[in-house]
Write a protein that holds these residues in place. Structure first.
Motif, PDB file in Angstrom:
ATOM      1  N   GLU A   1       1.052  20.644 -39.586  1.00 17.08           N
ATOM      2  CA  GLU A   1       2.234  20.908 -38.768  1.00 17.08           C
ATOM      3  C   GLU A   1       3.459  21.217 -39.608  1.00 17.08           C
ATOM      4  OE1 GLU A   1       3.207  17.991 -35.838  1.00 17.08           O
ATOM      5  OE2 GLU A   1       1.802  18.878 -34.436  1.00 17.08           O
ATOM      6  N   SER A   2       3.534  20.663 -40.809  1.00 12.83           N
ATOM      7  CA  SER A   2       4.700  20.904 -41.650  1.00 12.83           C
ATOM      8  C   SER A   2       4.308  20.711 -43.104  1.00 12.83           C
ATOM      9  CB  SER A   2       5.853  19.960 -41.275  1.00 12.83           C
ATOM     10  OG  SER A   2       5.479  18.617 -41.500  1.00 12.83           O
ATOM     11  N   GLY A   3       5.250  20.995 -43.980  1.00 14.80           N
ATOM     12  CA  GLY A   3       5.005  20.845 -45.407  1.00 14.80           C
ATOM     13  C   GLY A   3       6.080  21.569 -46.186  1.00 14.80           C
ATOM     14  N   GLY A   4       5.830  21.749 -47.453  1.00 13.95           N
ATOM     15  CA  GLY A   4       6.792  22.436 -48.292  1.00 13.95           C
ATOM     16  C   GLY A   4       6.425  22.316 -49.750  1.00 13.95           C
TER      17      GLY A   4
ATOM     18  N   GLU B   1      -1.322  12.761 -45.795  1.00 14.33           N
ATOM     19  CA  GLU B   1      -0.517  13.796 -46.444  1.00 14.33           C
ATOM     20  C   GLU B   1      -1.339  14.344 -47.610  1.00 14.33           C
ATOM     21  OE1 GLU B   1       4.048  14.527 -47.895  1.00 14.33           O
ATOM     22  OE2 GLU B   1       3.296  12.486 -47.947  1.00 14.33           O
TER      23      GLU B   1
ATOM     24  N   LEU C   1       1.398  19.099 -47.673  1.00 17.70           N
ATOM     25  CA  LEU C   1       1.029  19.473 -46.313  1.00 17.70           C
ATOM     26  C   LEU C   1       0.959  18.211 -45.479  1.00 17.70           C
ATOM     27  CD1 LEU C   1      -1.864  21.907 -47.265  1.00 17.70           C
ATOM     28  CD2 LEU C   1       0.520  22.489 -46.769  1.00 17.70           C
ATOM     29  N   GLU C   2       1.545  18.281 -44.309  1.00 11.02           N
ATOM     30  CA  GLU C   2       1.599  17.110 -43.443  1.00 11.02           C
ATOM     31  C   GLU C   2       0.834  17.383 -42.150  1.00 11.02           C
ATOM     32  OE1 GLU C   2       5.762  16.157 -43.176  1.00 11.02           O
ATOM     33  OE2 GLU C   2       5.920  15.974 -45.356  1.00 11.02           O
TER      34      GLU C   2
END
Length: 99
Positions: A21-24, A46, A95-96
């Protein structure tokens, strides 16, 4: 925590029952540690793909090393902090996933 290398994931990294769904991308200068104030946990796993440098992961009070090319999967509820130990900037993609 599960540890492997990028080479071991030729067909991709999967966590059954989860989607990203999210990350960076994050970096640490030599000697820095992430989330150095108190516990740092998540309700879901994670994934860290280490892109450059070497460091140590502090996980529930235990410490172990990592290097570029490693894949670290931190399980839900595990207290974790990454520490850069090389003379180059340590960089990772995080990455989450969520159910």
């Amino acid at each position: 925590m599960r540890r492997s290398t990028l080479a071991e994931h030729g067909d991709g990294i999967s966590l059954p029952g989860y989607r990203v769904e999210s990350g960076g991308v994050s970096t640490l200068a030599p000697g820095q540690i992430s989330h150095n104030r108190g516990p740092h946990t998540h309700n879901d796993p994670e994934i860290f793909l280490i892109l450059s440098g070497t460091g140590r992961i502090h996980l529930d009070g235990e410490v172990s090393g990592f290097a570029a090319g490693d894949v670290l999967i931190v399980e839900a509820g595990e207290d974790h902090h990454l520490e850069a130990v090389t003379e180059v900037v340590t960089t990772w993609l995080h990455l989450e996933p969520a159910p």
